[in-house]
Write a protein that holds these residues in place. Structure first.
Motif, PDB file in Angstrom:
ATOM      1  N   MET A  94       0.825  -1.205   0.000  1.00 48.62           N
ATOM      2  CA  MET A  94       0.000   0.000   0.000  1.00 48.62           C
ATOM      3  C   MET A  94       0.863   1.260   0.000  1.00 48.62           C
ATOM      4  O   MET A  94       0.549   2.244  -0.688  1.00 48.62           O
ATOM      5  N   PHE A  95       1.956   1.232   0.763  1.00 44.68           N
ATOM      6  CA  PHE A  95       2.839   2.401   0.806  1.00 44.68           C
ATOM      7  C   PHE A  95       3.463   2.657  -0.560  1.00 44.68           C
ATOM      8  O   PHE A  95       3.460   3.791  -1.056  1.00 44.68           O
ATOM      9  N   VAL A  96       3.988   1.612  -1.183  1.00 42.15           N
ATOM     10  CA  VAL A  96       4.628   1.765  -2.491  1.00 42.15           C
ATOM     11  C   VAL A  96       3.608   2.182  -3.544  1.00 42.15           C
ATOM     12  O   VAL A  96       3.897   3.013  -4.416  1.00 42.15           O
ATOM     13  N   LEU A  97       2.395   1.636  -3.468  1.00 44.46           N
ATOM     14  CA  LEU A  97       1.351   1.993  -4.428  1.00 44.46           C
ATOM     15  C   LEU A  97       1.040   3.482  -4.372  1.00 44.46           C
ATOM     16  O   LEU A  97       1.020   4.160  -5.411  1.00 44.46           O
ATOM     17  N   PHE A  98       0.815   4.004  -3.175  1.00 55.04           N
ATOM     18  CA  PHE A  98       0.500   5.425  -3.054  1.00 55.04           C
ATOM     19  C   PHE A  98       1.728   6.288  -3.337  1.00 55.04           C
ATOM     20  O   PHE A  98       1.604   7.377  -3.903  1.00 55.04           O
ATOM     21  N   ALA A  99       2.904   5.815  -2.945  1.00 50.54           N
ATOM     22  CA  ALA A  99       4.127   6.576  -3.219  1.00 50.54           C
ATOM     23  C   ALA A  99       4.372   6.694  -4.716  1.00 50.54           C
ATOM     24  O   ALA A  99       4.821   7.740  -5.200  1.00 50.54           O
ATOM     25  N   ASN A 100       4.075   5.640  -5.460  1.00 51.20           N
ATOM     26  CA  ASN A 100       4.256   5.683  -6.910  1.00 51.20           C
ATOM     27  C   ASN A 100       3.388   6.747  -7.563  1.00 51.20           C
ATOM     28  O   ASN A 100       3.757   7.324  -8.595  1.00 51.20           O
ATOM     29  N   LEU A 101       2.231   7.007  -6.975  1.00 53.11           N
ATOM     30  CA  LEU A 101       1.313   7.987  -7.545  1.00 53.11           C
ATOM     31  C   LEU A 101       1.709   9.417  -7.227  1.00 53.11           C
ATOM     32  O   LEU A 101       1.292  10.354  -7.913  1.00 53.11           O
ATOM     33  N   ILE A 102       2.510   9.596  -6.165  1.00 51.77           N
ATOM     34  CA  ILE A 102       2.820  10.946  -5.691  1.00 51.77           C
ATOM     35  C   ILE A 102       4.233  11.380  -6.072  1.00 51.77           C
ATOM     36  O   ILE A 102       4.444  12.477  -6.585  1.00 51.77           O
ATOM     37  N   THR A 103       5.199  10.517  -5.833  1.00 51.22           N
ATOM     38  CA  THR A 103       6.589  10.934  -6.045  1.00 51.22           C
ATOM     39  C   THR A 103       7.460   9.712  -6.300  1.00 51.22           C
ATOM     40  O   THR A 103       7.001   8.574  -6.220  1.00 51.22           O
ATOM     41  N   SER A 104       8.713   9.973  -6.582  1.00 53.51           N
ATOM     42  CA  SER A 104       9.702   8.902  -6.762  1.00 53.51           C
ATOM     43  C   SER A 104      11.033   9.399  -6.214  1.00 53.51           C
ATOM     44  O   SER A 104      11.631  10.303  -6.785  1.00 53.51           O
ATOM     45  N   GLN A 105      11.449   8.832  -5.085  1.00 56.49           N
ATOM     46  CA  GLN A 105      12.692   9.227  -4.437  1.00 56.49           C
ATOM     47  C   GLN A 105      13.555   7.993  -4.218  1.00 56.49           C
ATOM     48  O   GLN A 105      13.111   7.011  -3.610  1.00 56.49           O
ATOM     49  N   LEU A 106      14.778   8.037  -4.723  1.00 54.72           N
ATOM     50  CA  LEU A 106      15.674   6.887  -4.615  1.00 54.72           C
ATOM     51  C   LEU A 106      15.948   6.528  -3.158  1.00 54.72           C
ATOM     52  O   LEU A 106      16.030   5.345  -2.810  1.00 54.72           O
ATOM     53  N   ILE A 107      16.075   7.538  -2.282  1.00 55.03           N
ATOM     54  CA  ILE A 107      16.379   7.268  -0.888  1.00 55.03           C
ATOM     55  C   ILE A 107      15.265   6.457  -0.233  1.00 55.03           C
ATOM     56  O   ILE A 107      15.505   5.622   0.646  1.00 55.03           O
ATOM     57  N   VAL A 108      14.036   6.674  -0.674  1.00 56.59           N
ATOM     58  CA  VAL A 108      12.900   5.938  -0.111  1.00 56.59           C
ATOM     59  C   VAL A 108      12.923   4.486  -0.573  1.00 56.59           C
ATOM     60  O   VAL A 108      12.767   3.561   0.225  1.00 56.59           O
ATOM     61  N   THR A 109      13.116   4.269  -1.870  1.00 56.12           N
ATOM     62  CA  THR A 109      13.133   2.902  -2.388  1.00 56.12           C
ATOM     63  C   THR A 109      14.322   2.119  -1.836  1.00 56.12           C
ATOM     64  O   THR A 109      14.204   0.926  -1.546  1.00 56.12           O
ATOM     65  N   VAL A 110      15.467   2.781  -1.677  1.00 55.78           N
ATOM     66  CA  VAL A 110      16.637   2.113  -1.092  1.00 55.78           C
ATOM     67  C   VAL A 110      16.366   1.726   0.358  1.00 55.78           C
ATOM     68  O   VAL A 110      16.703   0.619   0.802  1.00 55.78           O
ATOM     69  N   THR A 111      15.738   2.620   1.103  1.00 57.86           N
ATOM     70  CA  THR A 111      15.425   2.331   2.509  1.00 57.86           C
ATOM     71  C   THR A 111      14.487   1.136   2.624  1.00 57.86           C
ATOM     72  O   THR A 111      14.689   0.250   3.462  1.00 57.86           O
ATOM     73  N   LEU A 112      13.466   1.097   1.781  1.00 58.99           N
ATOM     74  CA  LEU A 112      12.529  -0.029   1.813  1.00 58.99           C
ATOM     75  C   LEU A 112      13.219  -1.336   1.424  1.00 58.99           C
ATOM     76  O   LEU A 112      12.986  -2.389   2.034  1.00 58.99           O
ATOM     77  N   ALA A 113      14.071  -1.275   0.390  1.00 60.53           N
ATOM     78  CA  ALA A 113      14.784  -2.474  -0.048  1.00 60.53           C
ATOM     79  C   ALA A 113      15.735  -2.977   1.025  1.00 60.53           C
ATOM     80  O   ALA A 113      15.853  -4.192   1.257  1.00 60.53           O
ATOM     81  N   LEU A 114      16.439  -2.072   1.703  1.00 55.79           N
ATOM     82  CA  LEU A 114      17.341  -2.482   2.783  1.00 55.79           C
ATOM     83  C   LEU A 114      16.557  -3.040   3.970  1.00 55.79           C
ATOM     84  O   LEU A 114      17.022  -3.976   4.642  1.00 55.79           O
ATOM     85  N   LEU A 115      15.376  -2.486   4.235  1.00 49.86           N
ATOM     86  CA  LEU A 115      14.532  -3.020   5.303  1.00 49.86           C
ATOM     87  C   LEU A 115      14.161  -4.467   5.023  1.00 49.86           C
ATOM     88  O   LEU A 115      14.250  -5.328   5.910  1.00 49.86           O
ATOM     89  N   VAL A 116      13.772  -4.753   3.780  1.00 46.58           N
ATOM     90  CA  VAL A 116      13.439  -6.121   3.387  1.00 46.58           C
ATOM     91  C   VAL A 116      14.673  -7.015   3.489  1.00 46.58           C
ATOM     92  O   VAL A 116      14.608  -8.139   4.006  1.00 46.58           O
ATOM     93  N   PHE A 117      15.806  -6.523   3.016  1.00 46.40           N
ATOM     94  CA  PHE A 117      17.034  -7.310   3.009  1.00 46.40           C
ATOM     95  C   PHE A 117      17.447  -7.716   4.426  1.00 46.40           C
ATOM     96  O   PHE A 117      17.712  -8.899   4.697  1.00 46.40           O
ATOM     97  N   PHE A 118      17.475  -6.755   5.345  1.00 50.06           N
ATOM     98  CA  PHE A 118      17.908  -7.066   6.711  1.00 50.06           C
ATOM     99  C   PHE A 118      16.869  -7.906   7.459  1.00 50.06           C
ATOM    100  O   PHE A 118      17.229  -8.707   8.332  1.00 50.06           O
TER     101      PHE A 118
END
Length: 241
Positions: A94-118
Motif C-alpha cells: 500500500m505504501f509503495v502503491l501510493f508513493a508511486n502515484l505521488i513521487t519517486s525518491q531513490l532514498i525511499v526505495t533504497v530504505t525499503l529495499a534495505l529493510l526487506v534485506f535485513f
C-alpha cells in the motif's frame, strides 16, 4: 516557459531540526510526502472498513480486494508459514502503491529495499541458524564448479537491495518525467493563442493516456516489489534449494 522535468525530484529542506556530526538534519519535502502517503493509505483503509457492511460499497470493496490480492500473493510465494509476514508485505504494498502515484525518491526505495534485506537476513539466521547458508549452496551441483556457483549466489544475494530499489525508482522516475514533459507542452502551446490551443490537443490526449498508463505501472511496480519481498522471505523460511 521552460520545462524542467527533474525539478520535481529535488529534495528541499523545510524545517531544520538538529545538527548531527556537523550535518544539519531537516524536515524535507520528501519526509512530507511520506506523511501524506501514510495519511492517504490509512484514510482509505480505515475509512473504507469502518462500517464493515455486509454488502460492501466501492471503497470497502477496493480495500477488501487489496487485502485479498496481497494475501494470495503471500500464500502463493511464501507458503502458509509466510502469512506471519502478511502485515509487513501489505503495508509495503500500500505504501509503495501510493508513493508511486505521488513521487519517486531513490532514498525511499533504497530504505525499503534495505529493510526487506535485513529482515530476510535476520529472520533467516534466527529461524535456521547457520543452515541459512544453504541458500548459497544449491543441491546437486558438481563439486568442481560449486565454489563458482556459491560465489555467484552470494553476489546475487548481496545485490538484491540494489535491483529491488533501482527497478522501482527507475520505472516511476521515467513515468513522472514523461508526464511532466507532455504536461509542459500542453501549457506552453495553450498559452500561444488559438493556434497553440489546437497544437496542444495532441499532447493533452497523450497526457491523459500516459496518466492511465502511469496508474497501471504504479500498481504493477507495487505488485513486483511485494512479490519479490515474498520470494526473498521464502528464502529465509526455506533456505535450501
Amino acid at each position: 516557459m521552460q520545462v524542467d522535468p527533474i525539478h520535481q525530484f529535488e529534495i528541499k529542506n523545510f524545517l531544520p531540526l538538529f545538527d548531527l556530526g556537523g550535518h544539519q538534519i531537516s524536515f524535507t519535502n520528501s519526509a512530507l510526502f511520506m506523511f501524506i502517503i501514510v495519511g492517504l493509505a490509512s484514510a482509505l483503509l480505515i475509512g473504507a472498513t469502518t462500517r464493515r457492511a455486509v454488502v460492501p460499497g466501492r471503497l470497502q470493496s477496493m480495500a477488501e480486494m487489496c487485502y485479498e490480492f496481497v494475501a494470495d500473493t503471500v500464500r502463493s510465494s511464501a507458503g502458509t508459514e509466510g502469512m506471519k509476514f502478511f502485515p509487513f508485505v501489505f503495508t509495503l504494498f500500500m505504501f509503495v502503491l501510493f508513493a508511486n502515484l505521488i513521487t519517486s525518491q531513490l532514498i525511499v526505495t533504497v530504505t525499503l529495499a534495505l529493510l526487506v534485506f535485513f529482515l530476510v537476513v535476520g529472520y533467516g539466521f534466527w529461524r535456521n541458524g547457520l543452515h541459512f547458508f544453504n541458500l548459497f549452496v544449491p543441491k546437486g551441483v558438481p563439486k568442481l564448479i560449486l565454489p563458482a556457483i556459491v560465489a555467484i549466489e552470494v553476489l546475487s544475494f548481496l545485490s538484491r537491495p540494489v535491483s529491488h530499489s533501482v527497478r522501482l525508482f527507475a520505472n516511476m522516475l521515467a513515468g513522472h518525467i514523461t508526464l511532466q514533459v507532455f504536461a509542459g507542452f500542453v501549457i506552453m502551446l495553450g498559452s500561444a493563442g488559438i493556434l497553440g490551443l489546437f497544437g496542444a490537443t495532441l499532447p493533452f490526449i497523450l497526457v491523459v493516456l500516459l496518466t492511465a498508463l502511469e496508474l497501471l505501472v504504479a500498481f504493477l511496480q507495487a505488485y513486483v516489489f511485494a512479490i519479490l519481498t515474498c520470494i526473498y522471505l521464502n528464502d529465509a523460511i526455506h533456505p535450501g534449494h
